[in-house]
Design a protein around this motif. Sequence first.
Motif, PDB file in Angstrom:
ATOM      1  N   GLN A   1      -5.252  -3.705 -14.194  1.00 43.03           N
ATOM      2  CA  GLN A   1      -3.989  -2.879 -14.004  1.00 43.03           C
ATOM      3  C   GLN A   1      -4.169  -1.642 -14.430  1.00 43.03           C
ATOM      4  O   GLN A   1      -4.181  -0.959 -14.934  1.00 43.03           O
ATOM      5  CB  GLN A   1      -3.785  -3.043 -15.988  1.00 43.03           C
ATOM      6  CG  GLN A   1      -2.924  -5.062 -16.102  1.00 43.03           C
ATOM      7  CD  GLN A   1      -4.405  -5.811 -16.042  1.00 43.03           C
ATOM      8  OE1 GLN A   1      -5.506  -4.893 -15.710  1.00 43.03           O
ATOM      9  NE2 GLN A   1      -4.138  -6.658 -16.496  1.00 43.03           N
ATOM     10  N   ASN A   2      -5.717  -1.476 -13.729  1.00 41.66           N
ATOM     11  CA  ASN A   2      -6.589   0.199 -14.399  1.00 41.66           C
ATOM     12  C   ASN A   2      -6.418   0.828 -13.167  1.00 41.66           C
ATOM     13  O   ASN A   2      -6.468   0.933 -12.111  1.00 41.66           O
ATOM     14  CB  ASN A   2      -7.696   0.290 -14.589  1.00 41.66           C
ATOM     15  CG  ASN A   2      -7.877  -0.292 -15.417  1.00 41.66           C
ATOM     16  OD1 ASN A   2      -7.608  -0.623 -16.272  1.00 41.66           O
ATOM     17  ND2 ASN A   2      -9.276  -0.329 -15.925  1.00 41.66           N
ATOM     18  N   GLN A   3      -5.771   2.648 -12.606  1.00 41.72           N
ATOM     19  CA  GLN A   3      -5.722   3.495 -12.365  1.00 41.72           C
ATOM     20  C   GLN A   3      -6.477   3.928 -11.533  1.00 41.72           C
ATOM     21  O   GLN A   3      -6.938   4.738 -12.951  1.00 41.72           O
ATOM     22  CB  GLN A   3      -4.012   3.416 -11.831  1.00 41.72           C
ATOM     23  CG  GLN A   3      -2.957   2.929 -12.105  1.00 41.72           C
ATOM     24  CD  GLN A   3      -2.877   2.161 -10.294  1.00 41.72           C
ATOM     25  OE1 GLN A   3      -3.808   2.321  -9.324  1.00 41.72           O
ATOM     26  NE2 GLN A   3      -2.359   1.271  -9.987  1.00 41.72           N
TER      27      GLN A   3
ATOM     28  N   SER B   1      -6.515 -14.386 -11.898  1.00 39.39           N
ATOM     29  CA  SER B   1      -6.227 -14.192 -10.529  1.00 39.39           C
ATOM     30  C   SER B   1      -6.764 -12.819  -9.927  1.00 39.39           C
ATOM     31  O   SER B   1      -5.921 -11.922 -10.515  1.00 39.39           O
ATOM     32  CB  SER B   1      -5.048 -14.717  -9.766  1.00 39.39           C
ATOM     33  OG  SER B   1      -4.213 -13.597 -10.373  1.00 39.39           O
ATOM     34  N   THR B   2      -7.451 -12.917  -8.615  1.00 38.04           N
ATOM     35  CA  THR B   2      -7.986 -12.096  -8.525  1.00 38.04           C
ATOM     36  C   THR B   2      -6.926 -10.956  -7.513  1.00 38.04           C
ATOM     37  O   THR B   2      -6.657 -11.437  -6.829  1.00 38.04           O
ATOM     38  CB  THR B   2      -9.310 -12.217  -7.673  1.00 38.04           C
ATOM     39  OG1 THR B   2     -10.716 -12.962  -8.263  1.00 38.04           O
ATOM     40  CG2 THR B   2     -10.491 -10.751  -7.839  1.00 38.04           C
ATOM     41  N   LEU B   3      -7.239 -10.127  -7.372  1.00 36.37           N
ATOM     42  CA  LEU B   3      -6.502  -8.541  -6.483  1.00 36.37           C
ATOM     43  C   LEU B   3      -7.651  -8.752  -5.955  1.00 36.37           C
ATOM     44  O   LEU B   3      -8.662  -7.882  -5.774  1.00 36.37           O
ATOM     45  CB  LEU B   3      -6.537  -7.868  -7.210  1.00 36.37           C
ATOM     46  CG  LEU B   3      -5.114  -6.201  -6.721  1.00 36.37           C
ATOM     47  CD1 LEU B   3      -3.778  -6.997  -6.111  1.00 36.37           C
ATOM     48  CD2 LEU B   3      -5.575  -5.324  -7.538  1.00 36.37           C
ATOM     49  N   HIS B   4      -7.179  -9.120  -4.610  1.00 34.50           N
ATOM     50  CA  HIS B   4      -8.165  -8.956  -2.899  1.00 34.50           C
ATOM     51  C   HIS B   4      -7.388  -7.995  -1.909  1.00 34.50           C
ATOM     52  O   HIS B   4      -6.249  -7.950  -1.823  1.00 34.50           O
ATOM     53  CB  HIS B   4      -9.230  -9.812  -3.166  1.00 34.50           C
ATOM     54  CG  HIS B   4      -7.963 -11.074  -2.444  1.00 34.50           C
ATOM     55  ND1 HIS B   4      -7.712 -11.579  -4.090  1.00 34.50           N
ATOM     56  CD2 HIS B   4      -7.971 -11.917  -1.702  1.00 34.50           C
ATOM     57  CE1 HIS B   4      -7.002 -13.314  -2.575  1.00 34.50           C
ATOM     58  NE2 HIS B   4      -7.468 -12.909  -1.581  1.00 34.50           N
TER      59      HIS B   4
END
Length: 313
Positions: A219-221, A253-256
């Motif tokens: 969620q972080n930018q 669930s991992t963003l990759h």
Amino acid sequence: MAGALQLPIIDLSSPDRMSTSNSIRQACTEVGLFYLINHGVEEELRVRVFDESRKFFSLPLQLKLNLSRKEHRGYTPLYAEKLDPSSNSTGDSKESFYIGPLEDSTTQCKLNQWPSEELLPSWKPTMETYYRKVLSAGKRLISLIALALNLDEDFFEKVGALTVPSAFLRLLHYPVWNSGELESSNEEIYGASAHSDYGMITLLATDGVRGLQVCREKQNQPRIWEDVQNIDGAFIVNIGDMMERWTNCLFRSTLHRVMPAGQERYSVAFFLDPSPDCLVECLRSCCSESCPGRFPPIRSKDYLEERFSLTYA
Ligand SMILES: O=C(O)CCC(=O)C(=O)O
Ligand SMILES: [Fe+2]
């Protein structure tokens, strides 16, 4: 520059299932990613799968296109897929080959496409053996994941997730991009653009060439990307979106993504997803008044269809 990430190592053969499931819980709540060792898939078989994969991707393009992806099985050429539909790239710089469920009394098993025996005689038996072995490791891991969620170890069987699992083996080939090509391109180039996998768990084997990165706080930018190192013989396991839905985001669930490495790269992913008719709904143990269920129940098949339609739009 991305930093390297320290990830937990889970031993699938450990007799201490309680301690193993506690480690899994910690890994899945913190990152959604861990290494899996002693999983029962022999190194010699893994080497053969990578050899056969290289042979397939070295075939002339037309022969590969004769096996073009249908019903989600077969060959997808370079740029056919865009895992991050919001990215500026034309498509991901990879080619792949999907193999779906092998044993099934329905028509599913006939949907797989195979290179001809004359061209690649050992290809089909090698892939089938690998598929069965990774599926068996994946099912054992799913029972530990159930324990990690304080559920009965056969919970995912009881809810029908493993009746006819939507398990897909995917061979991947990322061709070389040299630094000149990278600099002169006007577009962002990714081997695989940022995404999370759609299902329950993914068991990934790579040839050791770098490129895989994860973002822990999606969620972080701006996003912070960290390199995932390969460990010889271990699977890199990540949690997928349907498991995140089941656990109401307790498990991540991992963003990759995969970045071009200046070197050719091969990997083999095994996506273990719930059976098509399985209803995925937030587990009661993961919801409370202060943390109500965030997702409506959805049938696995409907969820997967929606995601694939966006990826191959
Ligand atoms: O090739 C890799 O290391 C990752 C592939 C991947 O993330 C995928 O196919 O979903
Ligand atoms: Fe992925």
